[in-house]
Design an enzyme around this catalytic site. Sequence first.
Site, PDB file in Angstrom:
ATOM      1  N   HIS A  46      73.340  84.918   6.332  1.00 23.70           N
ATOM      2  CA  HIS A  46      73.045  83.488   5.730  1.00 23.70           C
ATOM      3  C   HIS A  46      74.205  82.773   6.628  1.00 23.70           C
ATOM      4  CE1 HIS A  46      71.622  85.912   2.391  1.00 23.70           C
ATOM      5  NE2 HIS A  46      70.888  84.890   2.162  1.00 23.70           N
ATOM      6  N   ASP A  67      77.552  83.293   5.025  1.00 25.43           N
ATOM      7  CA  ASP A  67      78.202  84.639   4.958  1.00 25.43           C
ATOM      8  C   ASP A  67      79.269  84.909   6.172  1.00 25.43           C
ATOM      9  OD1 ASP A  67      76.191  85.486   3.391  1.00 25.43           O
ATOM     10  OD2 ASP A  67      74.886  86.247   4.707  1.00 25.43           O
TER      11      ASP A  67
END
Length: 449
Positions: free
Chosen positions: A101, A104
């Site tokens: 993501h 992340d």
Amino acid sequence: MGLWDVDKIEYVGRAKGPKEDFAFHYYDADKVVAGKKMKDWLRFGVAWWHTFNQELVDPFGTGTAHRPYYKYTDPMDQALAKVDYAFELFQKLGVEYFCFHDRDIAPEGDTLRETNANLDKVVDKIEENMKSTGVKLLWNTSSLFTNPRFVSGAATSPFADIYAYAGGQLKKSLEIGKRLGAENYVFWGGREGYENLWNTEMKRETDHIAKFFHMCADYAKEIGFEAQFLIEPKPKEPTLHQYDFDAATAIEFLRNHDLTDVFKLNLEGNHANLAGHTYQHEIRVARESGFLGSLDANQGDKLIGWDMDEFPTDLYETVAVMWEVLQAGSIGPHGGLNFDAKPRRTSFYEEDLFRSHIAGMDAYAAGLLVADKMNQDGFIQNLQAERYSSYDSGIGKDIDEGNVTLADLEAYSLDKPQSELIAATKSDHLESVKATINNYIIDALAEVE
């Protein structure tokens, strides 16, 4: 030894016995199975969020994870350090893909502009490592669910400013996918749903997210980003009811909003369980509808009713999954098996990141070997052919070919006695079927040297 105090994981087969920890017993990357190398059937990917960001917290306690990059206390320093640790882990596992993501890989700033600048710095380093190692991006996605601004959704938010922010965030994420050569792009609607119907305009919200998807598809085309778009179904958690409830619901949504040419599905084992299905069921629905795109490899716990994200070790399930994949010919056009899974809270050593991936990779490699043996023998095909043999001729064939009316069926059935109808049915011998699958698991894996 490198950054991780673990050697490269090698294939040893069964020769060293079942207790050999840091080795593959069944995953032999270059072994040819059903005409393709094992690595090309499985296309394993490592999930950045669970592997490098998960501190192993639970609702009742703080994190237990020991990670070497925790020595970096500045968020950007740690984010950049994780890139080096990540790519060494990929290489030592022999994994050729990874997923992430946007949030992340880099910390958020106060504004979207600041956050994008942070992303650019980390993406620069990821790109360098991809070029030097040959590791590829299976898919990337955007976290439109963690920040409090998404409390009521992103593309289904009742607040227009939040919808607009989500669009801006997604634009950058698509650009990153294009830059890094992502083979797929995933949309998971963790907050796209409702907590209570009384205050929800459901059609308006689903229309909004459909418009959002069309905008994303248009922009991807504009910048030449050719990744396969994927929706990842999940029925609930964190939202009470999510609009992408399961495979069938997601497919119907795509059909209703003219998105079938753009999207396929990314299916997860534990999400299937939360929807009341087996993982095989969800894959079968997607496969037979032409929407199988990619897979997230994990499992739930039969005794617990929430998303556990355990590493997959259930051979019965991995056999079922890989049998479906063999029938499809691949895991979608560009799909793979991404380990959307985390070690248990009690598996907190650095080495447990390797142990857990080894367990999952071996489980799916074993599943492939067993499914291939079943496929070669035609066990399932013969089982199904016998069960539906009444449709090979006579009235059954006419039904299959669409050559009958209700009046025809009535005429055929009017004078048939009950005894003849009961005699037309046959036992499924289900216990023997399940026992035979168990035997295939035992026998096929016993052939591994």
